[in-house]
Design a protein around this motif. Structure first.
Motif, PDB file in Angstrom:
ATOM      1  N   GLU A 122       0.824  -1.200   0.000  1.00 16.13           N
ATOM      2  CA  GLU A 122       0.000   0.000   0.000  1.00 16.13           C
ATOM      3  C   GLU A 122       0.868   1.264   0.000  1.00 16.13           C
ATOM      4  O   GLU A 122       0.486   2.285  -0.561  1.00 16.13           O
ATOM      5  N   THR A 123       2.038   1.185   0.644  1.00 14.71           N
ATOM      6  CA  THR A 123       2.963   2.327   0.623  1.00 14.71           C
ATOM      7  C   THR A 123       3.411   2.609  -0.806  1.00 14.71           C
ATOM      8  O   THR A 123       3.411   3.757  -1.267  1.00 14.71           O
ATOM      9  N   TRP A 125       1.906   1.736  -3.538  1.00  9.19           N
ATOM     10  CA  TRP A 125       0.738   2.204  -4.285  1.00  9.19           C
ATOM     11  C   TRP A 125       0.515   3.699  -4.030  1.00  9.19           C
ATOM     12  O   TRP A 125       0.277   4.482  -4.942  1.00  9.19           O
ATOM     13  N   ARG A 126       0.650   4.102  -2.756  1.00  4.88           N
ATOM     14  CA  ARG A 126       0.393   5.499  -2.393  1.00  4.88           C
ATOM     15  C   ARG A 126       1.437   6.425  -3.043  1.00  4.88           C
ATOM     16  O   ARG A 126       1.099   7.508  -3.532  1.00  4.88           O
ATOM     17  N   GLN A 129       0.572   6.867  -6.633  1.00  4.48           N
ATOM     18  CA  GLN A 129      -0.544   7.822  -6.811  1.00  4.48           C
ATOM     19  C   GLN A 129      -0.044   9.267  -6.690  1.00  4.48           C
ATOM     20  O   GLN A 129      -0.470  10.143  -7.441  1.00  4.48           O
TER      21      GLN A 129
ATOM     22  N   THR B  11      -4.019  11.389  -0.799  1.00  5.67           N
ATOM     23  CA  THR B  11      -4.675  11.026   0.460  1.00  5.67           C
ATOM     24  C   THR B  11      -5.864  10.080   0.277  1.00  5.67           C
ATOM     25  O   THR B  11      -6.544   9.749   1.239  1.00  5.67           O
ATOM     26  N   GLY B  12      -6.134   9.629  -0.966  1.00  5.80           N
ATOM     27  CA  GLY B  12      -7.275   8.740  -1.205  1.00  5.80           C
ATOM     28  C   GLY B  12      -7.080   7.368  -0.575  1.00  5.80           C
ATOM     29  O   GLY B  12      -6.028   7.063  -0.022  1.00  5.80           O
ATOM     30  N   THR B  13      -8.122   6.541  -0.688  1.00  7.24           N
ATOM     31  CA  THR B  13      -8.075   5.194  -0.115  1.00  7.24           C
ATOM     32  C   THR B  13      -7.658   4.192  -1.181  1.00  7.24           C
ATOM     33  O   THR B  13      -8.122   4.254  -2.314  1.00  7.24           O
ATOM     34  N   CYS B  14      -6.813   3.277  -0.803  1.00  5.32           N
ATOM     35  CA  CYS B  14      -6.300   2.272  -1.731  1.00  5.32           C
ATOM     36  C   CYS B  14      -7.405   1.273  -2.078  1.00  5.32           C
ATOM     37  O   CYS B  14      -7.952   0.625  -1.184  1.00  5.32           O
ATOM     38  N   PRO B  15      -7.757   1.135  -3.372  1.00  6.18           N
ATOM     39  CA  PRO B  15      -8.863   0.257  -3.745  1.00  6.18           C
ATOM     40  C   PRO B  15      -8.437  -1.206  -3.899  1.00  6.18           C
ATOM     41  O   PRO B  15      -9.277  -2.090  -3.971  1.00  6.18           O
ATOM     42  N   PRO B  17      -6.959  -4.563  -2.377  1.00  6.41           N
ATOM     43  CA  PRO B  17      -6.735  -5.059  -1.007  1.00  6.41           C
ATOM     44  C   PRO B  17      -5.324  -5.618  -0.778  1.00  6.41           C
ATOM     45  O   PRO B  17      -4.846  -5.618   0.341  1.00  6.41           O
TER      46      PRO B  17
END
Lengths: 354, 354
Positions: A122-123, A125-126, A129, B11-15, B17
């Protein structure tokens, strides 16, 4: 089957004794005197060529009738996320800004990711983005990339290296060498926010509000100057080593003296307070959204008005001038009027801020 | 003073999982199935654009009437020096070869150095000399660079990221998508030397003589094909993941089947022996001086003669052909005649070989 020729490692003997510094120190990455020494003793002799010798933020390439700018930076900032940005915004904006400092319109980026085993997906991925968002804001496209993974304990989460290609669309040749006596020195805004944002979050300090990094793409204020046809001589962003290091490098390359007036340099109250607490001088602290422009003094008023017309140049000030004086010298007239030499730092002020 | 706008982190949410793989594994860097997954889930969605979607070794940029290629790779090889080369020769030749695979004449390189505190200065000097020597051999100029230092224990001696710009001087559009049924698959020489050279030195093995990496700039054999005006459809160097991974990626992108004949693939005896000892298949082992060319079958004889005319293509062979068959499939006819599927590896075969 014939045995094809291959390239082997270099096998000659090292002519430099490296007695004073047999190993690389953190300060060799600080943007100060030791970084210059590393360039002078190792990289410049190995790769000497006209583009590299320009000591610019990037190289200018000629392809047919077109002129392009090409630049790269590696990002090893710690922590990966900080108030005002993250390693992804830095990696995009830093390279975009280096292209702009060459007088180029930033167009295309590459990115190489060196990931430490165990980094949260997730890091990653962030960060991707953030890079997407920053690239869109700067009008550049990330067109090619690479990913490598290193063993746990052999990296630090994530390192990102971006390279960028831009197009020199304006009939200018910006370079430190083009700076000359009679130029005014314009600063695009307040100093010290990026470095102090990183340091504050590392030290767990919160002031009245968090200090936010100034990390931003400088497309707006740079285009404002260039589109107006101003005779800009040099642009330089104020990253590692801050304003003081940038001015010292330019004074040496252009063989001029630069005189700066401290009272003209804007610094936010919170940044000034944090600098005092840590014993740092904001003139040496890294910025990621600030630059200086060298223009003929006669163009100074018009240039300031153009800079101030863009949100990212709203705090622009004329902070000094270039004089014949002593080649390579930078002087600072302090708030109480005394003039002193603004030297290059030897050591490391803030490690891994970009 | 107005407050300038800055760029903040996303700052969005990771879609996604990321349930099956919440953290990055070494195998995500291996060039196999997990590397593809990382691209598919993280990088391609973030940066989708026509150049990136081409799944090529680099991007093609159009500037005025000129067409350029742009590419990058990060190098994290361990150890830094190995028989036949070092991280410097790899970093130059790897990027030079990626430009050649785009059908471009390599011209300019950038280099970003991430140095671990404590690295011997002489090591850095030696790598810079290797890079200088390799750049001269390939006819490219290193025009811009950057140096960062990370704390001891947060890196692994030295990582180098190069980016390259080349000029498409030939009227060809090489791309995996251009591969079509009826194409012959030509291999430029023997397989498996780079990976096995690295592995042998890591494991402290010496065979009758050391296995030398095939690391080399492929300017000669590629120019031989392109200067002759051959209708080449695609070139691909056989780095991470080896021949098998390269063919699988191309079969998927071009939506074709590729049939390969194992008995036509040259492998040195020492390499074959080392592969058997470690339980590795040379078709999956990384090379740094080998490529495949896809050309219309009618041009195959002429192309082979051209390749063999250069020392780096002296061992060239026709190893297979492209058929309509099943889109995305690669088959291998073994030495005893049975045909099997040559699949993408899931895991990591040899970590950090480039």
């Amino acid at each position: 089957m014939a045995e094809p020729a291959t390239t082997s490692s270099f096998t000659g003997t090292c002519p430099v004794p490296f007695r004073d510094y047999p190993h690389v120190l953190m300060a060799h990455g600080g943007g100060g005197r030791l970084t210059q020494q590393l360039l002078r003793d190792i990289f410049l002799p190995a790769f000497a060529n006209p583009q590299l010798d320009e000591a610019h933020d990037g190289a200018v390439l000629e392809v047919g009738a077109e002129r392009l700018a090409f630049t790269t930076d590696s990002y090893v900032v710690r922590p990966l996320f900080f108030p005002g940005g993250d390693i992804g915004t830095l990696a995009v904006n830093g390279t975009v800004n280096d292209l702009l400092m060459c007088g180029a319109r930033p167009r295309w980026l590459s990115a190489g990711f060196i990931i430490e085993e165990g980094l949260a997906m997730e890091t990653l991925w962030r960060v991707a983005q953030s890079m997407r968002q920053s690239a869109a804001a700067a009008g550049v496209t990330l067109v090619t990339g690479d990913t490598k993974v290193v063993d746990k304990g052999k990296g630090d989460g994530l390192f990102v290296t971006t390279a960028g290609v831009g197009v020199l669309e304006w009939p200018l040749h910006l370079a430190p060498r083009a700076v000359q006596p009679g130029d005014a020195v314009l600063l695009s805004g307040d100093l010290g926010r990026h470095g102090m944002a990183i340091l504050s979050v590392r030290e767990g300090l919160t002031f009245e509000g968090p200090i936010e990094s100034d990390c931003a793409p400088l497309v707006g204020p740079v285009r404002a100057l260039l589109d107006a046809g101003l005779q800009v001589h040099c642009l330089r962003d104020l990253t590692r080593g801050g304003l003081a290091s940038a001015l010292n490098e330019i004074a040496v390359t252009a063989q001029v003296q630069i005189d700066i007036d401290e009272s003209a340099i804007p610094v936010q109250e919170a940044v000034r307070g944090a600098c005092e607490m840590f014993g740092l001088d904001p003139l040496y602290v890294a910025n990621e959204g600030r630059f200086v422009a060298f223009v003929p003094a006669t163009e100074s008023g018009r240039a300031l008005a153009l800079l101030r017309g863009d949100p990212l140049g709203a705090g622009a000030q004329r902070i000094g001038q270039v004089v014949a004086g002593s080649a390579g010298l930078v002087t600072l007239r302090g708030r109480i009027g005394a003039q002193r030499i603004l030297d290059l730092l030897s050591g490391e002020q803030l490690p891994r801020i970009c």
